[in-house]
Design a protein around this motif. Structure first.
Motif, short mmCIF file in Angstrom:
data_model
loop_
_atom_site.label_atom_id
_atom_site.label_comp_id
_atom_site.label_asym_id
_atom_site.label_seq_id
_atom_site.Cartn_x
_atom_site.Cartn_y
_atom_site.Cartn_z
N ALA A 197 0.23 8.67 -8.02
CA ALA A 197 -0.58 7.61 -7.33
C ALA A 197 -1.29 6.55 -8.55
CB ALA A 197 -1.78 7.93 -6.66
N PHE A 198 -1.61 7.27 -9.65
CA PHE A 198 -1.97 6.46 -10.75
C PHE A 198 -1.00 5.82 -11.63
CE2 PHE A 198 -6.07 9.27 -11.05
CZ PHE A 198 -7.08 8.07 -11.20
N SER A 199 0.32 6.24 -11.37
CA SER A 199 1.34 5.86 -12.14
C SER A 199 1.83 4.36 -11.22
CB SER A 199 2.68 6.68 -12.13
OG SER A 199 3.91 6.01 -12.62
N ALA A 200 1.75 4.67 -9.86
CA ALA A 200 2.25 3.68 -8.75
C ALA A 200 1.42 2.37 -8.64
CB ALA A 200 2.55 4.35 -7.43
N VAL A 201 0.14 2.44 -9.05
CA VAL A 201 -0.59 1.43 -8.91
C VAL A 201 -0.49 0.27 -9.77
CG1 VAL A 201 -2.78 2.49 -10.19
CG2 VAL A 201 -2.96 0.81 -8.27
N ARG A 202 -0.70 -0.76 -9.64
CA ARG A 202 -0.37 -1.99 -10.52
C ARG A 202 -1.64 -2.17 -11.17
NH1 ARG A 202 2.22 -5.18 -5.64
NH2 ARG A 202 4.46 -4.82 -5.93
N ARG A 203 -1.48 -3.11 -12.15
CA ARG A 203 -2.71 -3.18 -13.06
C ARG A 203 -3.52 -4.14 -12.33
NH1 ARG A 203 -0.86 -3.49 -18.99
NH2 ARG A 203 0.87 -2.07 -18.91
N VAL A 216 0.90 -1.19 -0.02
CA VAL A 216 -0.04 0.06 -0.15
C VAL A 216 0.90 1.14 0.09
CG1 VAL A 216 -1.82 1.30 1.30
CG2 VAL A 216 -1.79 -1.32 1.27
N LEU A 217 0.63 1.88 -0.98
CA LEU A 217 1.24 3.22 -0.94
C LEU A 217 0.26 4.60 -0.49
CD1 LEU A 217 3.93 5.48 -1.75
CD2 LEU A 217 2.50 5.51 -4.12
N VAL A 218 0.61 5.52 0.60
CA VAL A 218 -0.16 6.47 1.01
C VAL A 218 0.64 7.83 0.38
CG1 VAL A 218 -0.97 7.67 2.78
CG2 VAL A 218 -0.91 5.32 2.81
N VAL A 219 0.05 8.47 -0.49
CA VAL A 219 0.48 9.79 -1.17
C VAL A 219 0.10 10.93 -0.22
CG1 VAL A 219 0.76 11.14 -3.00
CG2 VAL A 219 0.37 8.68 -3.26
N GLY A 220 0.98 11.43 0.35
CA GLY A 220 0.79 12.72 1.33
C GLY A 220 0.80 12.18 2.78
N PRO A 221 1.56 13.06 3.33
CA PRO A 221 1.91 12.64 4.93
C PRO A 221 0.99 13.62 5.91
CG PRO A 221 3.63 13.60 4.20
CD PRO A 221 2.81 13.65 3.21
N VAL A 265 1.29 -3.55 3.93
CA VAL A 265 2.32 -3.40 4.08
C VAL A 265 2.48 -2.04 3.47
CG1 VAL A 265 4.87 -3.93 3.53
CG2 VAL A 265 3.05 -5.57 3.92
N VAL A 266 2.60 -0.92 4.45
CA VAL A 266 2.54 0.29 4.02
C VAL A 266 3.69 1.36 3.89
CG1 VAL A 266 1.25 2.63 4.39
CG2 VAL A 266 0.23 0.42 5.15
N THR A 267 3.72 2.16 3.05
CA THR A 267 4.80 2.85 2.49
C THR A 267 4.36 4.56 2.42
OG1 THR A 267 6.24 1.58 1.39
CG2 THR A 267 6.63 3.82 1.10
N LEU A 268 4.62 5.43 3.18
CA LEU A 268 4.01 6.90 2.92
C LEU A 268 5.10 7.64 2.45
CD1 LEU A 268 1.45 8.39 4.23
CD2 LEU A 268 3.21 8.83 6.13
N ALA A 269 4.38 8.27 1.37
CA ALA A 269 5.29 9.00 0.46
C ALA A 269 4.88 10.73 0.60
CB ALA A 269 4.87 8.68 -1.02
N GLU A 284 10.89 10.07 -2.72
CA GLU A 284 11.36 9.42 -4.24
C GLU A 284 9.78 9.11 -5.03
OE1 GLU A 284 14.25 10.15 -5.70
OE2 GLU A 284 15.16 10.94 -4.01
N ALA A 285 9.79 9.44 -6.48
CA ALA A 285 8.62 8.82 -6.96
C ALA A 285 8.80 7.32 -7.01
CB ALA A 285 8.47 9.49 -8.40
N PRO A 286 7.68 6.52 -6.63
CA PRO A 286 8.03 5.10 -6.65
C PRO A 286 8.05 4.41 -8.04
CG PRO A 286 5.85 5.73 -6.03
CD PRO A 286 6.35 7.06 -6.12
N ASP A 287 8.51 3.31 -8.37
CA ASP A 287 8.46 2.79 -9.62
C ASP A 287 6.97 2.45 -9.88
OD1 ASP A 287 11.31 2.36 -9.56
OD2 ASP A 287 11.07 0.46 -8.73
N ALA A 288 6.56 2.60 -11.32
CA ALA A 288 5.70 2.31 -11.89
C ALA A 288 4.92 1.02 -11.60
CB ALA A 288 5.64 2.57 -13.36
N GLU A 289 3.63 1.04 -11.08
CA GLU A 289 3.02 -0.37 -11.10
C GLU A 289 3.54 -1.38 -10.04
OE1 GLU A 289 2.32 -2.37 -14.68
OE2 GLU A 289 1.69 -0.55 -15.76
#
Length: 338
Positions: free
Chosen positions: A246-252, A175-180, A197-201, A223-228
Motif C-alpha cells: 500500500a505504501f508503494s502504491a499510493v501516489r505522492r 482507490v486501491l483496497v488491499v485485502g479482500p 474508482v476502486v480496485t481490490l487487491a 499482481e502488485a500494482p505500479d508504484a505511485e
C-alpha cells in the motif's frame, strides 16, 4: 425459557483458552435489552482475542458482530423495541469522565468495556446490551435468515468511521483496497459510494473472495500494482506485506488509511510518509456518527451485504468458524445458535 445456555467463551490465556462453555441466560436490567441472537459474525478481532493479542477479561462470551431480535427489556419505557430486528453497537460501558468521553469520542475511552471481550457477547443464543446501542435494521420477509448480511452492520460502522468522518475519498479518486476479506469488501463498497474508482487487491489464494468482488462490480488484481498509481490506498489485510504494498502504491501527496488490525508490532516502510508527503489516517472501532452512516448506506442500498456471508455454522461447530479466519476461507463466517 431455559436458565442456562451454551456459548463460545474465552476462559484462559491462549487459543486453548477458547472453548464451548455454559453460562446463565441474561436478564435485562433497567436501560438494557436482551437480544435473541440470529447470527454473530466471526471477526479477525476474535482471533486476536484468542491469541491474547487484543484486550479481554476472562471468562467472557466472545462475539460482537450481532444481528438479532429484541425479546425482553428492563424498562417499560423501552417496550417499543420488543420484537424489533436489530444490530448493536459494541460498547457496554465507558467511563464518561476521561477527555475522549467528554469530547464525544467514546471509542477511545481507555476504560471502555465492550461486548465479546470484557462483557458477554453474541456467540450464544442471548445477549444483553444497553438500549442506547440498538439500531433497527430492515425486517426480514423470508424468515429469520433473510437479510442475514445485516450481521455486518458493526464492521460496516467501523469502516465508515475510517472513511467517512471526515471523508477521505473524493469523486474520481483511484482507490486501491488491499485485502479482500470482509473489511476489504466493505471498504471497497464504501469507497465506491463516495465516488471512488476502486480496485481490490488480493493474493492468488484469494480467488474466491476476488470472484465475489468482481460480481459486485469491482476490478480485482493479484499482481502488485505500479508504484505511485493510486490516490488513496486502504490497507485492510492487517499484514506487513499488505502495508508495504500500500505504501508503494499510493501516489505522492496521496492518502493511506489503516483499516485492518495487525495485532502485533510489524516493520513498515514509513519513510514513504516523509518522501511522498502521504497523509496517514485510521479509525478505531466505531462511533454513533459512523453507525448513522452505516445504517444510511444499508437503507439506501449502497452496500451489498448478503453476498459477503459465505458460511453459517452452529455454536457447537465454532472451531470451523475460527479455522475459516485462520485459513482465509470465505469472506464472513457467522455463528448461529444451536
Amino acid at each position: 425459557m431455559l436458565s442456562r445456555m451454551s456459548a463460545v467463551m474465552k476462559t484462559a490465556p491462549g487459543e486453548a483458552g477458547v472453548g464451548l462453555g455454559e453460562t446463565d441466560v441474561p436478564e435485562p436490567q433497567a436501560g438494557f435489552a436482551r437480544i435473541r441472537v440470529i447470527a454473530t459474525g466471526v471477526c479477525g478481532t476474535d482471533l486476536h482475542i484468542a491469541r491474547d493479542e487484543y484486550g479481554y477479561e476472562a471468562p467472557v462470551v466472545m462475539g460482537h458482530e450481532i444481528l438479532g431480535e429484541v425479546d425482553a427489556i428492563g424498562d417499560a419505557a423501552d417496550e417499543h423495541w420488543v420484537s424489533q430486528r436489530v444490530a448493536t453497537e459494541t460498547y457496554f460501558s465507558t467511563c464518561g469522565r476521561c477527555a475522549p468521553c467528554r469530547d464525544g469520542r467514546i471509542n477511545l475511552c481507555p476504560n471502555r468495556r465492550s461486548i465479546g471481550s470484557f462483557e458477554n457477547g453474541g456467540f450464544a443464543p442471548y445477549v444483553c446490551v444497553p438500549v442506547a446501542n440498538l439500531h433497527a435494521v430492515p425486517s426480514a420477509d423470508k424468515g429469520q435468515d433473510a437479510g442475514i448480511g445485516a450481521v455486518l452492520a458493526e464492521p460496516l460502522a467501523c469502516v465508515a468511521h475510517c472513511l467517512c468522518d471526515p471523508s477521505v475519498i473524493s469523486p474520481g479518486d483511484d482507490v486501491l483496497v488491499v485485502g479482500p476479506g470482509a473489511m476489504g469488501q466493505l471498504s471497497a463498497q464504501v469507497a465506491r459510494a463516495q465516488g471512488g474508482v476502486v480496485t481490490l487487491a488480493g493474493l492468488p489464494k484469494d480467488a474466491e473472495r476476488l470472484r465475489v468482488a468482481r460480481e459486485l462490480g469491482f476490478s480485482t488484481t493479484t499482481e502488485a500494482p505500479d508504484a505511485e498509481s493510486f490516490d488513496v490506498v486502504l490497507e485492510a489485510s492487517g499484514s506487513a506485506p499488505g502495508a508495504a504494498l500500500a505504501f508503494s502504491a499510493v501516489r505522492r501527496a496521496g492518502r493511506y488509511v489503516q483499516v485492518g488490525i495487525f495485532g502485533r508490532d510489524v516493520p513498515l516502510p514509513f519513510d514513504a510518509v516523509l518522501y511522498k508527503e502521504i497523509t496517514v489516517t485510521s479509525g478505531f472501532a466505531s462511533t454513533p456518527a459512523s453507525w448513522r452512516r452505516a445504517m444510511t448506506l444499508i437503507e439506501g442500498g449502497l452496500v451489498a451485504l448478503d453476498p459477503l456471508v459465505t458460511e453459517r455454522v452452529r455454536i457447537a461447530e465454532w472451531q470451523r468458524a475460527f479455522e475459516n479466519i485462520r485459513e482465509g476461507r470465505g469472506i464472513k463466517t457467522v455463528i448461529v445458535p444451536d
